[in-house]
Design a protein around this motif. Sequence first.
Motif, PDB file in Angstrom:
ATOM      1  N   UNK A 151      -3.770  -2.933  -3.842  1.00  0.00           N
ATOM      2  CA  UNK A 151      -2.335  -2.638  -3.776  1.00  0.00           C
ATOM      3  C   UNK A 151      -1.848  -2.111  -5.120  1.00  0.00           C
ATOM      4  N   UNK A 152      -0.685  -1.483  -5.087  1.00  0.00           N
ATOM      5  CA  UNK A 152      -0.096  -0.980  -6.326  1.00  0.00           C
ATOM      6  C   UNK A 152       0.191  -2.130  -7.286  1.00  0.00           C
ATOM      7  N   UNK A 153       0.617  -3.270  -6.732  1.00  0.00           N
ATOM      8  CA  UNK A 153       0.920  -4.418  -7.580  1.00  0.00           C
ATOM      9  C   UNK A 153      -0.330  -4.907  -8.292  1.00  0.00           C
ATOM     10  N   UNK A 154      -1.432  -5.002  -7.554  1.00  0.00           N
ATOM     11  CA  UNK A 154      -2.672  -5.472  -8.179  1.00  0.00           C
ATOM     12  C   UNK A 154      -3.124  -4.499  -9.263  1.00  0.00           C
ATOM     13  N   UNK A 155      -3.048  -3.216  -8.978  1.00  0.00           N
ATOM     14  CA  UNK A 155      -3.450  -2.231  -9.969  1.00  0.00           C
ATOM     15  C   UNK A 155      -2.612  -2.353 -11.240  1.00  0.00           C
ATOM     16  N   UNK A 156      -1.314  -2.568 -11.042  1.00  0.00           N
ATOM     17  CA  UNK A 156      -0.428  -2.682 -12.198  1.00  0.00           C
ATOM     18  C   UNK A 156      -0.753  -3.923 -13.011  1.00  0.00           C
ATOM     19  N   UNK A 157      -1.008  -5.031 -12.346  1.00  0.00           N
ATOM     20  CA  UNK A 157      -1.230  -6.289 -13.058  1.00  0.00           C
ATOM     21  C   UNK A 157      -2.624  -6.362 -13.701  1.00  0.00           C
TER      22      UNK A 157
ATOM     23  N   UNK B 176     -12.360  -1.765 -14.583  1.00  0.00           N
ATOM     24  CA  UNK B 176     -12.392  -0.429 -13.988  1.00  0.00           C
ATOM     25  C   UNK B 176     -12.205  -0.584 -12.492  1.00  0.00           C
ATOM     26  N   UNK B 177     -11.495   0.364 -11.899  1.00  0.00           N
ATOM     27  CA  UNK B 177     -11.235   0.313 -10.461  1.00  0.00           C
ATOM     28  C   UNK B 177     -11.897   1.535  -9.826  1.00  0.00           C
ATOM     29  N   UNK B 178     -12.825   1.285  -8.892  1.00  0.00           N
ATOM     30  CA  UNK B 178     -13.552   2.361  -8.233  1.00  0.00           C
ATOM     31  C   UNK B 178     -13.326   2.294  -6.731  1.00  0.00           C
TER      32      UNK B 178
ATOM     33  N   UNK C 191      -5.102 -11.004  -2.215  1.00  0.00           N
ATOM     34  CA  UNK C 191      -6.139  -9.986  -1.993  1.00  0.00           C
ATOM     35  C   UNK C 191      -7.466 -10.669  -1.721  1.00  0.00           C
ATOM     36  N   UNK C 192      -8.033 -10.480  -0.524  1.00  0.00           N
ATOM     37  CA  UNK C 192      -9.307 -11.149  -0.217  1.00  0.00           C
ATOM     38  C   UNK C 192     -10.462 -10.586  -1.024  1.00  0.00           C
ATOM     39  N   UNK C 193     -11.355 -11.469  -1.444  1.00  0.00           N
ATOM     40  CA  UNK C 193     -12.585 -11.074  -2.131  1.00  0.00           C
ATOM     41  C   UNK C 193     -13.693 -11.003  -1.096  1.00  0.00           C
ATOM     42  N   UNK C 194     -14.234  -9.798  -0.877  1.00  0.00           N
ATOM     43  CA  UNK C 194     -15.227  -9.599   0.183  1.00  0.00           C
ATOM     44  C   UNK C 194     -16.658  -9.849  -0.283  1.00  0.00           C
ATOM     45  N   UNK C 195     -16.965  -9.523  -1.517  1.00  0.00           N
ATOM     46  CA  UNK C 195     -18.330  -9.694  -2.022  1.00  0.00           C
ATOM     47  C   UNK C 195     -18.334  -9.573  -3.537  1.00  0.00           C
ATOM     48  N   UNK C 196     -19.363 -10.173  -4.143  1.00  0.00           N
ATOM     49  CA  UNK C 196     -19.586 -10.054  -5.580  1.00  0.00           C
ATOM     50  C   UNK C 196     -21.027  -9.604  -5.777  1.00  0.00           C
TER      51      UNK C 196
END
Length: 315
Positions: free
Chosen positions: A237-243, A249-251, A289-294
């Motif tokens: 989300x835009x909020x997550x990106x901002x925070x 890094x976001x891919x 925001x759900x975490x799907x995998x690490x």
Amino acid sequence: MPVLEARHLRKTFDGFVAVEDVNFAVEPGEVFGLLGPNGAGKSTTMMMLAGLLPPDGGTVLIDGEPFDSRDRALRKTLGVVPQDLAIYPELSARENLAFFGRLYGVRGALLQERIAEALERIGLTGRADDRVGHFSGGMKRRLNFGAALLHRPRVLILDEPTVGVDPQSRAHLLDCIRDASRDGTACLYASHYMEEVQAICQRVAIIDHGRMLACDTLRDLLGRLTTDLCLRIPAASDELRRRLNGTTEIESTPDGGTLLVVSRDQQQDEKALADTLAHVLDLLRETNTPLEAVETRDPDLERLFLQLTGQRLRD
């Protein structure tokens, strides 16, 4: 002492610079990788090293002496496996090997012995008397390799030797190169297949647009990179990106998801990495925001090429 050296090699074609200031050396028993995309200058470099193309500048050395392609004794120190197949389809595998052996002055009982050894090494003993025109692409590549071994060269120059072959033949050829290096042969291996170079080479030079971008041991080259921890989530989300604000890094992933990449370099301690990861996990929880995998992403040559050139290795 290096068996083969390239010193400041340069080559132009009609004003276009194909190779510029290429330097490296290959030791006995070493597999040295020359990695780069098609059109990077690898084949031009190999042709200069093999004496098939005169350099416009620089020097090729064999055992510390300038290489003169007119010197037959020096030429016999080299075995060349070209990118384009150099075998005769109307002849059998045995006849092809006999022809190339004689070109290098191997004759009589010694030639027959070397042919038998080559056929065994490349896995074609059972097809020795079959016409090469009926062979698969992988079998032709293996025969192409075998022809370069008959005179027991001290240097083996391999230009994209696995192009277009099946996985079984590819694995067999890589094993043959390992065997040759164990016998003390200096092997120069040019490819645009990163996984092959990473699997068999001790040192690697990365070349693009005719210039060397890096040259070092595989371990030290990969040591320039970080080990990444990748957190897979749905679209951010835009909020997550901002925070996140530069924390990671976001891919984007091909399926529309997102990877949050937490990098750890060699100077970063465990506590700093743990603090960064805890911060990211807190933000995921606070933004629902759900975490799907690490997953971890270890250093590899493709990432290094991307870092050096800003683009992925292209065919």
